[in-house]
Design a protein around this motif. Structure first.
Motif, PDB file in Angstrom:
ATOM      1  N   THR A 196      42.602  34.969  34.120  1.00  0.00           N
ATOM      2  CA  THR A 196      42.933  36.180  34.839  1.00  0.00           C
ATOM      3  C   THR A 196      43.543  37.208  33.900  1.00  0.00           C
ATOM      4  O   THR A 196      44.386  36.894  33.080  1.00  0.00           O
ATOM      5  N   ILE A 197      43.093  38.440  34.021  1.00  0.00           N
ATOM      6  CA  ILE A 197      43.576  39.538  33.188  1.00  0.00           C
ATOM      7  C   ILE A 197      44.456  40.454  34.037  1.00  0.00           C
ATOM      8  O   ILE A 197      44.076  40.866  35.120  1.00  0.00           O
ATOM      9  N   GLU A 198      45.609  40.774  33.540  1.00  0.00           N
ATOM     10  CA  GLU A 198      46.537  41.711  34.191  1.00  0.00           C
ATOM     11  C   GLU A 198      46.828  41.305  35.635  1.00  0.00           C
ATOM     12  O   GLU A 198      46.580  42.035  36.585  1.00  0.00           O
ATOM     13  N   GLY A 199      47.343  40.111  35.798  1.00  0.00           N
ATOM     14  CA  GLY A 199      47.871  39.690  37.091  1.00  0.00           C
ATOM     15  C   GLY A 199      46.864  39.618  38.199  1.00  0.00           C
ATOM     16  O   GLY A 199      47.186  39.900  39.334  1.00  0.00           O
ATOM     17  N   GLY A 200      45.614  39.282  37.875  1.00  0.00           N
ATOM     18  CA  GLY A 200      44.630  39.076  38.926  1.00  0.00           C
ATOM     19  C   GLY A 200      43.923  40.324  39.376  1.00  0.00           C
ATOM     20  O   GLY A 200      43.147  40.272  40.319  1.00  0.00           O
ATOM     21  N   ARG A 201      44.168  41.472  38.708  1.00  0.00           N
ATOM     22  CA  ARG A 201      43.479  42.688  39.133  1.00  0.00           C
ATOM     23  C   ARG A 201      41.976  42.543  38.941  1.00  0.00           C
ATOM     24  O   ARG A 201      41.186  43.030  39.701  1.00  0.00           O
ATOM     25  N   THR A 202      41.607  41.853  37.910  1.00  0.00           N
ATOM     26  CA  THR A 202      40.203  41.549  37.687  1.00  0.00           C
ATOM     27  C   THR A 202      40.126  40.251  36.907  1.00  0.00           C
ATOM     28  O   THR A 202      41.057  39.862  36.228  1.00  0.00           O
ATOM     29  N   GLY A 260      30.432  45.864  44.688  1.00  0.00           N
ATOM     30  CA  GLY A 260      30.484  45.230  43.379  1.00  0.00           C
ATOM     31  C   GLY A 260      31.498  44.097  43.382  1.00  0.00           C
ATOM     32  O   GLY A 260      32.056  43.711  44.412  1.00  0.00           O
ATOM     33  N   THR A 261      31.739  43.565  42.214  1.00  0.00           N
ATOM     34  CA  THR A 261      32.669  42.448  42.063  1.00  0.00           C
ATOM     35  C   THR A 261      33.478  42.613  40.790  1.00  0.00           C
ATOM     36  O   THR A 261      33.052  43.294  39.855  1.00  0.00           O
ATOM     37  N   GLN A 262      34.652  42.011  40.783  1.00  0.00           N
ATOM     38  CA  GLN A 262      35.505  42.021  39.602  1.00  0.00           C
ATOM     39  C   GLN A 262      35.465  40.678  38.871  1.00  0.00           C
ATOM     40  O   GLN A 262      36.197  40.474  37.915  1.00  0.00           O
ATOM     41  N   GLN A 263      34.617  39.770  39.324  1.00  0.00           N
ATOM     42  CA  GLN A 263      34.413  38.495  38.638  1.00  0.00           C
ATOM     43  C   GLN A 263      33.303  38.694  37.606  1.00  0.00           C
ATOM     44  O   GLN A 263      32.128  38.762  37.957  1.00  0.00           O
ATOM     45  N   ILE A 264      33.671  38.797  36.349  1.00  0.00           N
ATOM     46  CA  ILE A 264      32.726  39.204  35.319  1.00  0.00           C
ATOM     47  C   ILE A 264      32.707  38.200  34.182  1.00  0.00           C
ATOM     48  O   ILE A 264      33.744  37.636  33.826  1.00  0.00           O
TER      49      ILE A 264
END
Length: 513
Positions: A501-507, A271-275
């Motif tokens: 970026t949300i929460e320091g790049g986690r997603t 999967g991906t965290q780029q949403i």
């Protein structure tokens, strides 16, 4: 048999004996005392009453019976229900990579000519079309596909008709012409709308090609493959969902695939965290524009705390093919979701609620089962629900009743509402099959009122059909290309595609409001 005797049979985990006395924790019936055995014969022959029989009843076997499953085992059973799939003699012992495409693809291609009207193509698309695509050819006697017409194309066309599309300079004149024709009820052909949406490249394979080539293409981001016969005529279409459904139903025959199903998404790292998502309060028109501009087939709908509250896909555009449904474009995404769920409940005879999400601790089997059951292209990955910074916390927590659209309100108050006018210009008449506006005949029920609705959790990622088929291909020794190349090709260039970026790049989640 008496219920007590039935319950005394051996349970899972026992020694296998059918005798009640051999079960641990089950007391044996009390033995008769000597005084009872020495009673006179005329007393022994006396039939005891019901009250006398109940004076000293034997203890119930249920009183000390051990449960057959532990709580953890029950939870595991709920998460991973036992499979009723068995080895299929047609596939058992075979390597799926050597199977021919003809074994999976029926001859069911749906066709339209370049000069076919958009209305006729839409009816073909929406009516009994399992492949969810209409193949476009130059002439009616041709079997060579030069393009396709699918829900994404219908979405792009709808945006042009209602004036919400934002074309590049070279396409402004064409878009204006289409819009004028639609307003004047002039038929519009498929030839005229070929520039409206970005097309995926056509991949064509012979029917005797093996499945390894198909899954490499799907794992690389291709959504469908056209299958041809020996004369190179297209006879069918194989798409990602059809192939995944095959692997789900026949996994017992393919150990390489079957062993993956028990793994957690967290461990598989797919999967991906780029949403890209849209807020539940945003107008529906924004969601449709977002999918068209970014080359997406669906977007997650979230509240202000990034909790997933629903899903909107290009397939849902079928609810908007009538002019009477235009007010829905100005309503919120949450309202539109409630319309979709209400219609599903009426069509299927039961209530529906969103099931488009999984979590990092979901198994691959759980994820695939949801994809197959909902005919979806992707599942949103969520974590524990987060509080929303504004009230109400989430649309699912309040029993809010959406304000009926003018068309829906008029339909409720009218004794015999007029037939809706189809949004797509007709070629002859509008008496053919049409997709009615759900709000006209179906009461819009908020999703909070539907059984099972709850906060799913905070959106953190997405798992798509491409990701899973890419995993299957690599696990079988194949080498699919990076699917991000295809995703970038489908995505239109846009200055708004820079994602915060949300929460320091986690997603990285782009929330459109």
């Amino acid at each position: 048999m008496d219920p007590v005797d039935s319950s005394a049979k051996s349970t899972p985990g026992s020694n296998g004996s059918n005798s009640a006395s051999s079960l641990p924790g089950v007391a044996s019936p009390p033995e008769r005392s000597n005084s009872q055995s020495n009673k006179p014969s005329h007393i022994a022959a006396h039939r005891q009453s019901f009250a006398e029989n109940q004076r000293y009843p034997p203890p119930s076997p249920h009183a000390h019976r051990h449960p057959s499953f532990t709580q953890q085992a029950i939870q595991d059973l709920l998460i991973n229900p036992p499979s009723n799939r068995h080895a299929n003699t047609r596939y058992a012992g075979r390597d799926w990579r050597d199977m021919a495409l003809s074994e999976l693809v029926p001859d069911e291609a749906k066709w339209a000519d370049l000069d076919t009207s958009v209305e006729e193509a839409t009816m073909t698309l929406l009516k009994n079309n399992t492949s969810n695509v209409v193949l476009i050819r130059k002439t009616s006697d041709s079997k060579t596909a030069i393009s396709t017409f699918d829900p994404s194309d219908l979405n792009a066309y709808l945006l042009v008709v209602v004036g919400l599309a934002k074309p590049n300079e070279e396409h402004v004149a064409a878009y204006d012409e289409i819009s004028k024709k639609a307003q004047s009820q002039t038929p519009i052909s498929l030839r005229e709308i070929q520039t409206l949406s970005r097309k995926e490249q056509l991949v064509v394979l012979p029917a005797d090609s093996t499945l390894d080539g198909a899954i490499e293409a799907f794992g690389s981001g291709i959504h469908r493959i056209l299958v041809t016969n020996q004369s190179r005529e297209v006879t069918g279409v194989l798409n990602q969902l059809r192939l995944l459904e095959f692997f789900w139903n026949e996994a017992a025959n393919f150990p390489v695939i079957d062993r993956l199903y028990g793994s957690l998404l967290r461990d598989l790292q797919i999967g991906t965290q780029q949403i890209i998502a849209i807020n539940a309060d945003a107008p529906l028109a924004d969601a449709l524009s977002l999918m068209s501009n970014e080359g997406l087939t669906s977007v997650a709908v979230v509240d202000h705390g990034l909790n997933v509250v629903g899903n909107i896909s290009t397939a849902d555009v079928r609810h908007l093919t009538n002019t009477t449904s235009l007010p829905l474009l100005k309503s919120s995404c949450m309202h539109f979701i409630s319309v979709i769920l209400s219609e599903r409940g009426v069509e299927r005879g039961r209530d529906s609620f969103p099931v488009f999400y999984v979590n990092p601790y979901s198994t691959l089997a759980h994820t695939v089962a949801k994809l197959v059951a909902t005919n979806s292209h992707r599942m949103w990955v969520v974590e524990s629900a987060s509080p929303s910074p504004s009230a109400p916390a989430t649309p699912l927590l309040q029993a809010s009743h959406p304000v009926p659209t003018p068309a829906a309100a008029a339909a409720v108050g009218a004794t015999s509402p007029p037939a809706p006018t189809i949004l797509i210009p007709p070629t002859t008449s509008t008496s053919g099959p049409q997709s009615p506006l759900p709000g006209q005949s179906i009461a819009v029920v908020p999703s909070a009122a539907l059984p099972g609705s709850r906060i799913s959790g905070r959106l953190t990622g997405v798992v798509s059909l491409t990701d899973i088929l890419n995993l299957f291909a690599k696990s079988s020794g194949l080498n699919p290309s990076d699917p991000s190349e295809q995703r970038a090709r489908r995505r239109r260039s846009s200055s708004s595609s820079v994602r915060p970026t949300i929460e320091g790049g986690r997603t990285s989640v782009d929330i459109r409001r």
